[in-house]
Design an enzyme around this catalytic site. Structure first.
Site, PDB file in Angstrom:
ATOM      1  N   SER A 140       4.683  15.556 -25.654  1.00 55.75           N
ATOM      2  CA  SER A 140       5.440  16.183 -26.739  1.00 55.75           C
ATOM      3  C   SER A 140       6.788  15.471 -26.854  1.00 55.75           C
ATOM      4  O   SER A 140       7.223  14.798 -25.906  1.00 55.75           O
ATOM      5  CB  SER A 140       5.682  17.659 -26.383  1.00 55.75           C
ATOM      6  OG  SER A 140       6.570  18.261 -27.290  1.00 55.75           O
ATOM      7  N   TYR A 153       8.653  24.415 -20.634  1.00 57.02           N
ATOM      8  CA  TYR A 153       7.725  23.614 -21.457  1.00 57.02           C
ATOM      9  C   TYR A 153       8.090  22.129 -21.357  1.00 57.02           C
ATOM     10  O   TYR A 153       7.220  21.285 -21.154  1.00 57.02           O
ATOM     11  CB  TYR A 153       7.774  24.089 -22.913  1.00 57.02           C
ATOM     12  CG  TYR A 153       6.805  23.359 -23.827  1.00 57.02           C
ATOM     13  CD1 TYR A 153       5.421  23.528 -23.697  1.00 57.02           C
ATOM     14  CD2 TYR A 153       7.265  22.508 -24.832  1.00 57.02           C
ATOM     15  CE1 TYR A 153       4.533  22.866 -24.535  1.00 57.02           C
ATOM     16  CE2 TYR A 153       6.385  21.847 -25.673  1.00 57.02           C
ATOM     17  CZ  TYR A 153       5.016  22.032 -25.522  1.00 57.02           C
ATOM     18  OH  TYR A 153       4.137  21.360 -26.362  1.00 57.02           O
TER      19      TYR A 153
HETATM   20  P1  NDP Z   1      -3.174  25.148 -30.611  1.00 54.34           P
HETATM   21  O1  NDP Z   1      -2.622  26.420 -30.072  1.00 54.34           O
HETATM   22  O2  NDP Z   1      -3.743  25.153 -31.985  1.00 54.34           O
HETATM   23  O3  NDP Z   1      -4.272  24.557 -29.626  1.00 54.34           O
HETATM   24  C1  NDP Z   1      -4.159  24.667 -28.239  1.00 54.34           C
HETATM   25  C2  NDP Z   1      -5.534  24.532 -27.633  1.00 54.34           C
HETATM   26  O4  NDP Z   1      -5.410  24.647 -26.212  1.00 54.34           O
HETATM   27  C3  NDP Z   1      -6.490  25.610 -28.109  1.00 54.34           C
HETATM   28  O5  NDP Z   1      -7.681  25.007 -28.518  1.00 54.34           O
HETATM   29  C4  NDP Z   1      -6.716  26.468 -26.868  1.00 54.34           C
HETATM   30  O6  NDP Z   1      -8.091  26.869 -26.829  1.00 54.34           O
HETATM   31  C5  NDP Z   1      -6.463  25.471 -25.763  1.00 54.34           C
HETATM   32  N1  NDP Z   1      -6.113  26.128 -24.512  1.00 54.34           N
HETATM   33  C6  NDP Z   1      -5.060  26.922 -24.210  1.00 54.34           C
HETATM   34  N2  NDP Z   1      -5.160  27.363 -22.953  1.00 54.34           N
HETATM   35  C7  NDP Z   1      -6.306  26.840 -22.444  1.00 54.34           C
HETATM   36  C8  NDP Z   1      -6.972  26.926 -21.202  1.00 54.34           C
HETATM   37  N3  NDP Z   1      -6.493  27.661 -20.196  1.00 54.34           N
HETATM   38  N4  NDP Z   1      -8.128  26.251 -21.039  1.00 54.34           N
HETATM   39  C9  NDP Z   1      -8.647  25.526 -22.050  1.00 54.34           C
HETATM   40  N5  NDP Z   1      -8.070  25.395 -23.248  1.00 54.34           N
HETATM   41  C10 NDP Z   1      -6.914  26.067 -23.434  1.00 54.34           C
HETATM   42  O7  NDP Z   1      -1.996  24.087 -30.475  1.00 54.34           O
HETATM   43  P2  NDP Z   1      -1.930  22.503 -30.727  1.00 54.34           P
HETATM   44  O8  NDP Z   1      -3.148  21.993 -31.333  1.00 54.34           O
HETATM   45  O9  NDP Z   1      -0.644  22.259 -31.387  1.00 54.34           O
HETATM   46  O10 NDP Z   1      -1.767  21.979 -29.226  1.00 54.34           O
HETATM   47  C11 NDP Z   1      -2.487  20.872 -28.701  1.00 54.34           C
HETATM   48  C12 NDP Z   1      -1.603  20.106 -27.746  1.00 54.34           C
HETATM   49  O11 NDP Z   1      -0.538  19.477 -28.484  1.00 54.34           O
HETATM   50  C13 NDP Z   1      -0.908  20.952 -26.669  1.00 54.34           C
HETATM   51  O12 NDP Z   1      -0.956  20.270 -25.440  1.00 54.34           O
HETATM   52  C14 NDP Z   1       0.535  21.040 -27.163  1.00 54.34           C
HETATM   53  O13 NDP Z   1       1.452  21.241 -26.116  1.00 54.34           O
HETATM   54  C15 NDP Z   1       0.682  19.677 -27.825  1.00 54.34           C
HETATM   55  N6  NDP Z   1       1.782  19.611 -28.779  1.00 54.34           N
HETATM   56  C16 NDP Z   1       1.754  20.329 -29.937  1.00 54.34           C
HETATM   57  C17 NDP Z   1       2.829  20.321 -30.803  1.00 54.34           C
HETATM   58  C18 NDP Z   1       2.884  21.153 -32.042  1.00 54.34           C
HETATM   59  O14 NDP Z   1       3.963  21.209 -32.660  1.00 54.34           O
HETATM   60  N7  NDP Z   1       1.809  21.791 -32.471  1.00 54.34           N
HETATM   61  C19 NDP Z   1       4.007  19.490 -30.525  1.00 54.34           C
HETATM   62  C20 NDP Z   1       3.920  18.748 -29.306  1.00 54.34           C
HETATM   63  C21 NDP Z   1       2.837  18.802 -28.476  1.00 54.34           C
HETATM   64  P3  NDP Z   1      -8.619  28.298 -26.310  1.00 54.34           P
HETATM   65  O15 NDP Z   1      -7.552  29.317 -26.597  1.00 54.34           O
HETATM   66  O16 NDP Z   1      -9.871  28.506 -27.098  1.00 54.34           O
HETATM   67  O17 NDP Z   1      -8.883  28.092 -24.856  1.00 54.34           O
END
Ligand code: NDP
Length: 246
Positions: A140, A153
Site C-alpha cells: 500500500s 496498518y
Molecule cells: P476488499 O475488502 O474489497 O477485499 C479484501 C479481500 O480480503 C476480500 O476478498 C476478503 O475476502 C479478503 N480477506 C479478508 N480477510 C481474510 C482472511 N482472513 N482470509 C482470507 N481472505 C481474507 O479490499 P481490497 O480489494 O481493496 O483489498 C485488497 C488488498 O489491497 C488488501 O491487501 C489491501 O490492504 C490492499 N490495498 C487496498 C487499497 C484500497 O484503497 N482499496 C489501498 C492499498 C492497499 P473474505 O472476506 O471473503 O475472506
C-alpha cells in the site's frame, strides 16, 4: 505478446475488490485461476461468471496456515503447476493507538503479515521445484508513508514490503527464477473501508476515498507484471489516484 495465457494463478482475497477485478482481467487473458477467500458464496458466483473449466475455488482463511497450504495444493492438483501467487487478502480497520483496539491490531497482523508469509511458505517449494514462479504481494501507499490513525496498518504494509524485498534477494541468490512484485495502491474504491469501526476515522477516510480510483487500475498493473518476459521482474509499483497527495 500474451504471457498470461495458460498461467496458473492463485489469488487470496479473491471474493471482492482488487482480487475480484484481477480475476476478471486475468481470465479474459486466458489464465487458469485458483481463488481463495472466506466467503465461498462470492467465490461461487465469480466461478460461475468466469467459467468452471478455468477457475477453481477453495474456502480459505489466510490466518490459518493449513488452509493456505490446502489452497496451494488445490492449484497443483487441479492444474499441475503454480505460476503466480497473488497475496492480496488484507484489511484496514484504522484507528488511533489510544483507542487500544487490540482485536483489530491482531486481525491486521494475522491477515496482512502472517497471511502473506503463509502464502510464501506454502508456494515456494512448488516454485523452487519448477525453477519458475512469481509472487505478487499487495502492500500500500501505507507501506511507504505513515499517517495518524494508520500506525498498525502501515506497520503491516511496511512489513509486506520488507518481506517481499527479502524474498527477492534470497531467490535471486539461489537463481530459482522466481519473480517478486510489490504493489502499493493508494485509495481504491472497494469494500476495504467498510470495516473501519472508529467513526471519526471513517469520516476522514471517506473524504480521502471520494476520489478513489477503480480496482481495474490495479488489475492492469498485475496483468502487466505477469505478462512481462520471464527474465524481467517488475519489482515494485505505486499507483495513486492522480489527485491524491498522501
Ligand atoms: P476488499 O475488502 O474489497 O477485499 C479484501 C479481500 O480480503 C476480500 O476478498 C476478503 O475476502 C479478503 N480477506 C479478508 N480477510 C481474510 C482472511 N482472513 N482470509 C482470507 N481472505 C481474507 O479490499 P481490497 O480489494 O481493496 O483489498 C485488497 C488488498 O489491497 C488488501 O491487501 C489491501 O490492504 C490492499 N490495498 C487496498 C487499497 C484500497 O484503497 N482499496 C489501498 C492499498 C492497499 P473474505 O472476506 O471473503 O475472506
Amino acid at each position: 505478446m500474451n504471457n498470461v495465457k495458460d498461467k496458473v494463478v492463485v489469488i487470496t482475497g479473491a471474493s471482492s475488490g482488487i482480487g475480484e477485478e484481477t480475476v476478471n482481467l486475468l481470465a479474459e487473458n486466458g489464465a487458469k485461476l485458483v481463488l481463495g477467500a472466506r466467503r465461498l458464496d462470492r467465490l461461487e458466483k465469480i466461478q460461475q461468471k468466469v467459467g468452471h473449466d478455468s477457475v477453481s475455488i477453495k474456502k480459505t482463511d489466510v490466518t490459518k496456515s493449513d488452509e493456505v497450504n490446502a489452497l496451494i495444493e488445490t492449484a497443483y492438483n487441479d492444474f499441475g503447476r503454480i505460476d503466480v501467487l497473488i497475496n492480496n487478502a488484507g484489511l484496514m480497520p484504522q484507528s488511533f493507538l489510544e483507542k487500544n483496539k487490540q482485536d483489530e491490531w491482531n486481525q491486521m497482523i494475522d491477515v496482512n503479515i502472517k497471511g502473506v508469509l503463509y502464502g510464501i511458505g506454502a508456494v515456494l517449494p512448488y516454485m523452487r521445484k519448477q525453477k519458475s514462479g512469481h509472487i505478487i504481494n499487495l502492500a500500500s501507499v501505507a507501506g511507504h508513508v505513515v499517517f495518524p490513525g494508520s500506525a498498525v496498518y502501515c506497520g503491516t504494509k511496511y512489513a509486506v514490503r520488507a518481506i517481499t524485498e527479502g524474498l527477492r534477494q534470497e531467490e535471486a541468490i539461489v537463481g530459482s527464477n522466481i519473480r517478486t512484485t510489490i504493489l502499493s495502491p493508494g485509495a481504491v474504491s472497494t469494500e476495504l473501508t467498510d470495516h473501519i469501526s472508529d467513526k471519526d476515522m471513517k469520516q476522514d477516510i471517506d473524504e480521502l476515498y471520494k476520489n478513489a480510483i477503480k480496482p481495474d487500475a490495479i488489475a492492469r498493473a498485475i496483468n502487466y507484471a505477469i505478462n512481462e518476459p520471464e527474465e524481467s521482474s517488475v519489482n515494485e509499483f505505486i499507483i495513486r489516484p492522480s489527485s491524491q497527495s498522501l
